[in-house]
Motif scaffolding. Structure first.
Motif, PDB file in Angstrom:
ATOM      1  N   GLN A 107      12.506  56.151  32.195  1.00 12.13           N
ATOM      2  CA  GLN A 107      11.440  57.100  31.888  1.00 12.13           C
ATOM      3  C   GLN A 107      11.146  58.007  33.092  1.00 12.13           C
ATOM      4  N   LEU A 108      11.185  57.461  34.295  1.00 14.54           N
ATOM      5  CA  LEU A 108      10.973  58.278  35.493  1.00 14.54           C
ATOM      6  C   LEU A 108      12.067  59.326  35.658  1.00 14.54           C
ATOM      7  N   VAL A 109      13.308  58.944  35.368  1.00 16.22           N
ATOM      8  CA  VAL A 109      14.423  59.891  35.472  1.00 16.22           C
ATOM      9  C   VAL A 109      14.244  61.006  34.450  1.00 16.22           C
ATOM     10  N   VAL A 110      13.909  60.651  33.214  1.00 14.98           N
ATOM     11  CA  VAL A 110      13.710  61.650  32.165  1.00 14.98           C
ATOM     12  C   VAL A 110      12.574  62.598  32.544  1.00 14.98           C
ATOM     13  N   GLN A 111      11.474  62.057  33.048  1.00 17.65           N
ATOM     14  CA  GLN A 111      10.336  62.900  33.439  1.00 17.65           C
ATOM     15  C   GLN A 111      10.705  63.838  34.588  1.00 17.65           C
ATOM     16  N   ALA A 112      11.423  63.320  35.570  1.00 13.46           N
ATOM     17  CA  ALA A 112      11.821  64.158  36.704  1.00 13.46           C
ATOM     18  C   ALA A 112      12.750  65.281  36.245  1.00 13.46           C
ATOM     19  N   LEU A 113      13.689  64.965  35.368  1.00 15.10           N
ATOM     20  CA  LEU A 113      14.608  65.994  34.862  1.00 15.10           C
ATOM     21  C   LEU A 113      13.865  67.020  34.013  1.00 15.10           C
ATOM     22  N   ALA A 114      12.929  66.559  33.194  1.00 19.40           N
ATOM     23  CA  ALA A 114      12.180  67.473  32.328  1.00 19.40           C
ATOM     24  C   ALA A 114      11.310  68.423  33.151  1.00 19.40           C
ATOM     25  N   ALA A 115      10.845  67.980  34.311  1.00 13.24           N
ATOM     26  CA  ALA A 115       9.980  68.804  35.154  1.00 13.24           C
ATOM     27  C   ALA A 115      10.761  69.718  36.096  1.00 13.24           C
ATOM     28  N   ALA A 116      12.062  69.494  36.218  1.00 10.91           N
ATOM     29  CA  ALA A 116      12.874  70.289  37.153  1.00 10.91           C
ATOM     30  C   ALA A 116      12.955  71.747  36.697  1.00 10.91           C
ATOM     31  N   GLU A 117      12.900  72.643  37.656  1.00  9.91           N
ATOM     32  CA  GLU A 117      13.013  74.082  37.392  1.00  9.91           C
ATOM     33  C   GLU A 117      14.334  74.582  37.968  1.00  9.91           C
ATOM     34  N   PRO A 118      15.143  75.263  37.172  1.00 12.25           N
ATOM     35  CA  PRO A 118      16.398  75.797  37.703  1.00 12.25           C
ATOM     36  C   PRO A 118      16.121  76.916  38.696  1.00 12.25           C
ATOM     37  N   SER A 119      16.950  76.967  39.717  1.00 14.95           N
ATOM     38  CA  SER A 119      16.790  78.048  40.691  1.00 14.95           C
ATOM     39  C   SER A 119      18.071  78.190  41.502  1.00 14.95           C
ATOM     40  N   GLY A 120      18.197  79.353  42.113  1.00 17.55           N
ATOM     41  CA  GLY A 120      19.314  79.606  43.012  1.00 17.55           C
ATOM     42  C   GLY A 120      20.651  79.648  42.305  1.00 17.55           C
ATOM     43  N   ARG A 121      21.687  79.554  43.120  1.00 16.48           N
ATOM     44  CA  ARG A 121      23.035  79.563  42.595  1.00 16.48           C
ATOM     45  C   ARG A 121      23.854  78.550  43.361  1.00 16.48           C
TER      46      ARG A 121
END
Length: 160
Positions: free
Chosen positions: A2-16
């Motif tokens: 659940q912690l992994v899913v929450q962290a991934l769901a909150a991640a914002e894409p950025s950069g290249r």
């Protein structure tokens, strides 16, 4: 989980992706060395890559290739937008590549089949060409719950 899913769901894409993939490989090797110094060096390592999988010159493959040879597992999570999978556009469209800013103005009907075929070839290349006992590929749709794809993957992996 659940912690992994929450962290991934909150991640914002950025950069290249770094133009020089060797910098990323060196950073991963340093992290691997530090982890090996702190634990038993016989353990396997895993690197999780979160990406849309789009490359311009093989930079992702170049950075990850050295990791495949040294008891190192790679989990490649490719995030795919519904628009990339279905190309629902009609009429005149303006498409912008976020990583480079390149803009293409065209007619959707004229490019739809070629776009979808190219996108499928790219997904197949990751899934097939990199397949092996130390590489797992998982395509995740950005408009579906992250948890569904991850659970299915973990069930499949546990069955091996």
């Amino acid at each position: 989980f659940q912690l992994v899913v929450q962290a991934l769901a909150a991640a914002e894409p950025s950069g290249r992706w770094p133009a020089d993939g060797s910098r990323l490989t060196q950073a991963l090797r340093r992290a691997e060395f530090e982890a090996a110094s702190a634990t038993d060096d016989t353990t396997s390592r895993i690197t999780v890559v979160l990406t849309d999988g789009h490359e311009h010159g093989g930079e992702i493959r170049a950075a990850l290739a050295p990791l495949r040879t040294r008891r190192h597992e790679l989990l490649f999570l490719q995030f795919i937008a519904r628009d990339e999978r279905e190309f629902p556009y009609r009429g005149a469209v303006r498409l912008e590549e976020w990583e480079t800013g390149r803009v293409i103005e065209t007619d959707a009907a004229a490019v739809r089949a070629a776009f979808l075929a190219a996108a499928q070839r790219e997904r197949d290349a990751w899934s097939r060409a990199w397949a092996g006992d130390r590489f797992d590929y998982l395509a995740l749709m950005t408009d579906e719950p992250l948890e569904l794809g991850l659970r299915a993957f973990l069930r499949r992996r546990a069955g091996r």
